[in-house]
Enzyme design. Structure first.
Site, PDB file in Angstrom:
ATOM      1  NE  ARG A  13      57.904  54.572  42.120  1.00  0.00           N
ATOM      2  CZ  ARG A  13      59.163  54.400  42.490  1.00  0.00           C
ATOM      3  NH1 ARG A  13      59.814  53.282  42.183  1.00  0.00           N
ATOM      4  NH2 ARG A  13      59.790  55.315  43.228  1.00  0.00           N
ATOM      5  CG  ASP A  14      59.515  52.582  46.283  1.00  0.00           C
ATOM      6  OD1 ASP A  14      59.999  51.638  45.646  1.00  0.00           O
ATOM      7  OD2 ASP A  14      60.142  53.192  47.156  1.00  0.00           O
ATOM      8  CG  HIS A  29      62.776  57.115  49.467  1.00  0.00           C
ATOM      9  ND1 HIS A  29      61.659  57.276  48.666  1.00  0.00           N
ATOM     10  CD2 HIS A  29      63.017  55.787  49.504  1.00  0.00           C
ATOM     11  CE1 HIS A  29      61.256  56.099  48.236  1.00  0.00           C
ATOM     12  NE2 HIS A  29      62.076  55.164  48.733  1.00  0.00           N
ATOM     13  CG  HIS A  36      63.828  51.234  51.483  1.00  0.00           C
ATOM     14  ND1 HIS A  36      63.163  50.264  50.785  1.00  0.00           N
ATOM     15  CD2 HIS A  36      63.782  52.350  50.701  1.00  0.00           C
ATOM     16  CE1 HIS A  36      62.740  50.748  49.634  1.00  0.00           C
ATOM     17  NE2 HIS A  36      63.111  52.024  49.557  1.00  0.00           N
ATOM     18  CB  CYS A  74      65.134  47.549  46.355  1.00  0.00           C
ATOM     19  SG  CYS A  74      66.148  48.010  44.930  1.00  0.00           S
ATOM     20  CG  ASN A 101      59.876  53.528  50.978  1.00  0.00           C
ATOM     21  OD1 ASN A 101      60.944  54.115  51.034  1.00  0.00           O
ATOM     22  ND2 ASN A 101      59.311  53.159  49.851  1.00  0.00           N
TER      23      ASN A 101
END
Length: 329
Positions: A43-44, A235, A237, A268, A277
């Site tokens: 997803r991300d 989380h 990055h 992002c 990430n």
């Protein structure tokens, strides 16, 4: 040397040895445990890829990840295709992946319509998104931070009524690309609000990767005054190369859930220059070296990374993956 002096030295030495042994046992008890890694690559990691990834490739990618030992794999997002065209096939992908018993396959939903779409294909866990920065929230969600909480409130009860677990994300917990440094109190308020809505876990996101061990520790100290570390995830990055040290700082503060993206996929669209990430391979390698259990098979993880990198036509961003591949070759 007198007998008295000898006894004093012996006593001091024994005392120092006892202290050293105690410190080692305490360190071992804190590090030799289990960390649950939430794999967010599907997803991300893929949502910002401009090259369309076929549904069949996403399904194969997720199936490979399911064979690596994860307990949680975030699959997709049920958001408008207008905003995230890459994940327009969310319903198809979720429906066709092999769902392994014992693995949770959450999806991100932004509103009631997204929840209803997710429920129609049998989703059992969702993720919702808030932000510690009003400006970032306006750019990303078209509403303020508080308005995002109010929006979540309109559909999260429906999820709970249908026994769907809810996980919360908070972006920009230490820094924002528009506002700069974020005060810890902002993160505390959103964390409390999402927990009150019924989220079982809150993932604290350093969205643009500006965090350092100092800023992460300061933020966590305040957040941990009002919630248990068992309710939190981190989380990170890796924009400034700080992700692993920030995660280590979080582990020292008893956080035991970490989000990561295989091969360091991601970025992002609302944070210029932000990279993906932390690479899951790098995280697993670090935790293995600390004696921390993850249940992840690193070799199979690298195979999944190889597969998706070929599909999107990009090299892996995992330093561990690169190093081990060179040794193997």
């Amino acid at each position: 040397m007198s007998l008295i002096t000898s006894k004093i030295i012996s006593t001091i030495t024994k005392s120092n040895n006892d202290i050293c042994n105690l410190v080692q046992r305490c360190f071992a008890s804190k590090t030799s445990d289990y960390v649950r890694i939430v794999e967010v690559g599907p997803r991300d990691g893929l949502q910002n890829e401009k090259k369309n990834v076929p549904s069949a490739s996403k399904i194969q990618f997720i199936n490979k990840l399911s064979d690596c030992g994860f307990k949680t794999i975030e699959v997709t997002s049920f958001v408008s295709p207008k905003w995230v065209p890459q994940l327009a096939d969310g319903a198809e992908v979720f429906s066709k992946i092999n769902k392994v018993q014992g693995i949770s396959y959450p999806v991100l939903v932004p509103n009631l319509k997204g929840l209803e779409s997710a429920m129609s294909v049998g989703v059992q866990e969702i993720a919702v998104m808030g932000s510690a920065s009003d400006t970032f929230s306006m750019k990303n969600l078209n509403c303020t931070s508080q308005e995002s909480v109010d929006r979540i409130k309109t559909f999260v009860n429906l999820a709970k009524q249908n026994n769907i677990k809810v996980r919360g994300y908070i972006s920009c917990v230490v820094g924002c690309p528009y506002e700069g440094k974020i005060k810890p109190i902002n993160t505390v308020k959103i964390t409390e609000a999402l927990l009150e809505l019924g989220c079982y876990e809150i993932s604290l996101g350093d969205t643009n990767g500006v965090g350092t061990p100092g800023s992460i520790k300061t933020m966590l100290k305040d957040v941990l005054k009002v919630v248990s570390p068992k309710q939190l995830a981190i989380h990170c990055h890796d924009t400034y190369g700080q992700a692993l040290v920030n995660i280590y700082t979080s582990l020292e503060m008893d956080i035991r859930v970490v989000d990561a993206s295989v091969s360091g996929l991601g970025g992002c669209p609302y944070s210029k220059g932000a990279t993906g990430n932390v690479a899951t391979e790098d995280l697993v390698y670090q935790l293995n070296g600390m004696g921390v259990e993850t249940g992840i098979n690193l070799e199979k993880l690298m195979e999944a990374g190889d597969y998706i990198c070929k599909e999107i036509g990009k090299p892996t961003e995992s330093k561990v993956h690169r190093a081990l591949s060179k040794l193997k070759n």
